[in-house]
Design a protein around this motif. Structure first.
Motif, short mmCIF file in Angstrom:
data_model
loop_
_atom_site.label_atom_id
_atom_site.label_comp_id
_atom_site.label_asym_id
_atom_site.label_seq_id
_atom_site.Cartn_x
_atom_site.Cartn_y
_atom_site.Cartn_z
N ASN A 35 0.83 -1.19 0.00
CA ASN A 35 0.00 0.00 0.00
C ASN A 35 0.88 1.25 0.00
O ASN A 35 2.08 1.18 0.28
N PRO A 36 0.30 2.39 -0.30
CA PRO A 36 1.07 3.63 -0.28
C PRO A 36 1.71 3.85 1.08
O PRO A 36 1.20 3.37 2.10
N LYS A 41 -4.07 1.07 5.65
CA LYS A 41 -4.25 -0.31 5.20
C LYS A 41 -3.06 -1.19 5.55
O LYS A 41 -3.15 -2.42 5.51
N ASN A 42 -1.92 -0.55 5.90
CA ASN A 42 -0.75 -1.32 6.30
C ASN A 42 -0.88 -1.86 7.72
O ASN A 42 -0.06 -2.65 8.16
N ILE A 43 -1.90 -1.39 8.46
CA ILE A 43 -2.14 -1.88 9.81
C ILE A 43 -3.09 -3.06 9.72
O ILE A 43 -4.31 -2.90 9.70
N THR A 135 -0.85 9.73 1.56
CA THR A 135 -2.23 9.69 2.05
C THR A 135 -3.06 10.90 1.63
O THR A 135 -4.23 10.99 2.01
N GLY A 136 -2.46 11.83 0.90
CA GLY A 136 -3.21 13.01 0.45
C GLY A 136 -3.52 13.99 1.55
O GLY A 136 -4.49 14.76 1.44
N TYR A 137 -2.73 13.99 2.60
CA TYR A 137 -2.95 14.89 3.73
C TYR A 137 -2.73 16.33 3.29
O TYR A 137 -1.81 16.64 2.54
N LYS A 138 -3.57 17.24 3.78
CA LYS A 138 -3.50 18.65 3.38
C LYS A 138 -2.73 19.46 4.43
O LYS A 138 -3.11 19.51 5.60
N THR A 139 -1.63 20.06 4.00
CA THR A 139 -0.84 20.91 4.91
C THR A 139 -1.20 22.39 4.76
O THR A 139 -0.65 23.22 5.48
N GLN A 346 3.88 -0.13 11.82
CA GLN A 346 4.22 0.87 12.84
C GLN A 346 4.33 2.27 12.24
O GLN A 346 3.94 3.25 12.87
N THR A 347 4.85 2.35 11.03
CA THR A 347 4.92 3.65 10.36
C THR A 347 3.52 4.21 10.14
O THR A 347 3.25 5.39 10.40
N ALA A 348 2.61 3.36 9.67
CA ALA A 348 1.23 3.79 9.43
C ALA A 348 0.55 4.17 10.75
O ALA A 348 -0.21 5.14 10.82
#
Length: 463
Positions: A35-36, A41-43, A135-139, A346-348
């Protein structure tokens, strides 16, 4: 002794290696993931992560533990294990660098946002730019200065969290007694008001904290770099840039206040309440004003009812020259960092927790309890913050300071590897200057620059 950064740096490229920037391989935490990067989804099963934090006071620690508990209750597949680092930000930074060698690193931690260059050089953190992209997070919701401050080599290293700014704390009762109608807006007015406070019976006039942060902040307000190469943004820092006429005038004026006994100097050391001896000087009616971080508001609110002779006033940090300082104040405080690891789950999980802490309502709850600044527009728009600012308008002072002016390399803060080593050199010179009024400002500024340049050279040669 300062912990040394070790590891290779590709010749001709300053900041960090491409593998570390992208989070690929060499502990990047996403190699082989289907996964990205940082995707929830990595969890795939219950995942435990360790969170290091250095919330030093009872108020801050209590609120942070409440946020961790709430996260664990609402995220059944992630368990956050909170570990308080009692030594503060600097100890947390040193401990993290040490942990990289003995494999005891946390998965996520917060520490002083100005250590981001050293953290990037360590290759021990995964730039949150990787998670933002994956994840397309908006900063765009964050204050521009805070985002620029965390950007190294074009990549966002950490996510801003506990933002603060220096403010002028003053006792309204003292000002009324000294017939001072409004808070000073310039340094010259502040010096004059300190003299008036002393004359009115506040024997110390102004309580002056020997904090090296002041030189950095006032330089940025005048759009002057603290270190070279555009404050370390266009090339790795190789020397300081603060040895200039503006700094010499500032140090001279600070020393003159102590010489004239209209200000009393206090060390900028200690943890917990001992870090606020300058504010205690106000509380015991020996001084009528002081400069300190807006993050002290939480502690002040807890203890203020004990001191009936104090009515709190909070004003923006006075400008050096009113017409010239148009860039506002750079943010200080902490940022959230994710450790590089080959464990994608763990990163996710760490990224999930970071997003939770910076979520509008959670960030607002933290800021409301502590006095930190809602560094996002979404947090500032919550009912919690609106109600806070309505009832206690002075909580908005630091927010306004940070949002004022243009986000430039100077107004957003420096990027320098051994940040604590550099500021220690400045702090030592400032302490000497204010505790030995016979010392020469030019000499002490030269000493600070020489010592800081040596620190920078040694750090760069260790990479």
């Amino acid at each position: 002794m300062r912990t040394k950064i070790t590891g290779s740096v590709i010749a001709g490229i300053f900041f960090v290696s491409s593998a570390s920037i992208l989070g690929l391989g060499a502990g990047g935490g996403v190699a082989g993931a289907s996964n990205p990067p940082c995707s929830p989804k990595n969890i795939r099963s219950k995942t435990t992560i360790t969170f290091w934090e250095s919330a030093s006071s009872g108020t801050n620690e209590k609120e942070l533990l409440a946020l961790v508990k709430a996260f664990n209750a609402s995220h059944p597949n992630v368990v956050v294990r909170d570990v308080n680092q009692p030594g503060g930000n600097e100890q947390t930074y040193d401990d993290f660098l040490t942990s990289l060698g003995n494999h005891t690193s946390p998965q996520v931690f917060f520490t002083d946002m100005y250590t981001n260059q050293g953290l990037a050089d360590s290759r021990g953190v995964l730039p949150v730019a990787t998670c933002v992209k994956g994840t397309g997070y908006k900063t765009s919701i964050f204050a521009k200065k805070a985002i620029l401050q965390q950007t190294i080599g074009g990549k966002l290293i950490g996510l801003p969290y506990s933002a603060s700014a220096p403010v002028l704390y003053y006792n309204k009762q003292a000002f009324a007694k000294a017939k001072i109608k409004t808070a000073p807006t310039t340094f010259a007015q502040m010096a004059s008001d300190a003299a008036a406070l002393k004359k009115a019976g506040y024997k110390d006039g102004m309580a002056l904290k020997n904090d090296p942060w002041w030189l950095q902040i006032w330089s940025g307000m005048a759009n002057l770099d603290f270190v070279n190469y555009n404050n370390g943004r266009t090339h790795r820092t190789t020397a300081v840039a603060f040895n200039n006429s503006t700094s010499r005038t500032l140090l001279t004026d600070l020393q003159n206040m102590v010489k004239n006994r209209t200000a009393k100097a206090f060390p900028a050391t200690g943890t917990g309440l001992s870090a606020y001896d300058n504010l205690l000087d106000m509380a015991t009616l020996k001084a009528g004003m002081s400069i300190d971080t807006s993050a002290a508001l939480g502690e002040i609110a807890a203890y203020l009812p004990l001191y009936k002779g104090v009515t709190l006033g909070v004003a923006p940090l006075p400008k050096l020259v009113a017409a010239a300082d148009k860039y506002g104040v750079q943010p200080g405080g902490n940022a959230l960092y994710i450790t590089s690891t080959d464990n994608a789950a763990q990163t996710a999980a760490a990224w999930e927790f970071v997003q939770y802490l910076d979520g509008a309502n959670n960030l607002a709850a933290w800021d409301n309890a502590t006095g930190y600044v809602p560094i996002t527009t979404t947090a500032a728009s919550t009912a919690t913050i609106k109600n806070l600012w309505s009832k206690k308008p002075y909580y908005k002072t630091a927010y306004t300071e940070i949002l004022t002016g243009t986000a430039t390399n100077a107004s957003s803060g420096p990027a320098v590897g051994d940040y604590y080593g550099v500021t220690s050199a400045v702090g030592n010179a400032l302490a000497t200057l204010l505790n030995n009024t016979g010392s020469k400002p030019t000499t002490q500024l030269n000493n600070a620059a020489s010592s800081a340049n040596k620190v920078i050279k040694e750090y760069n040669s260790s990479l």
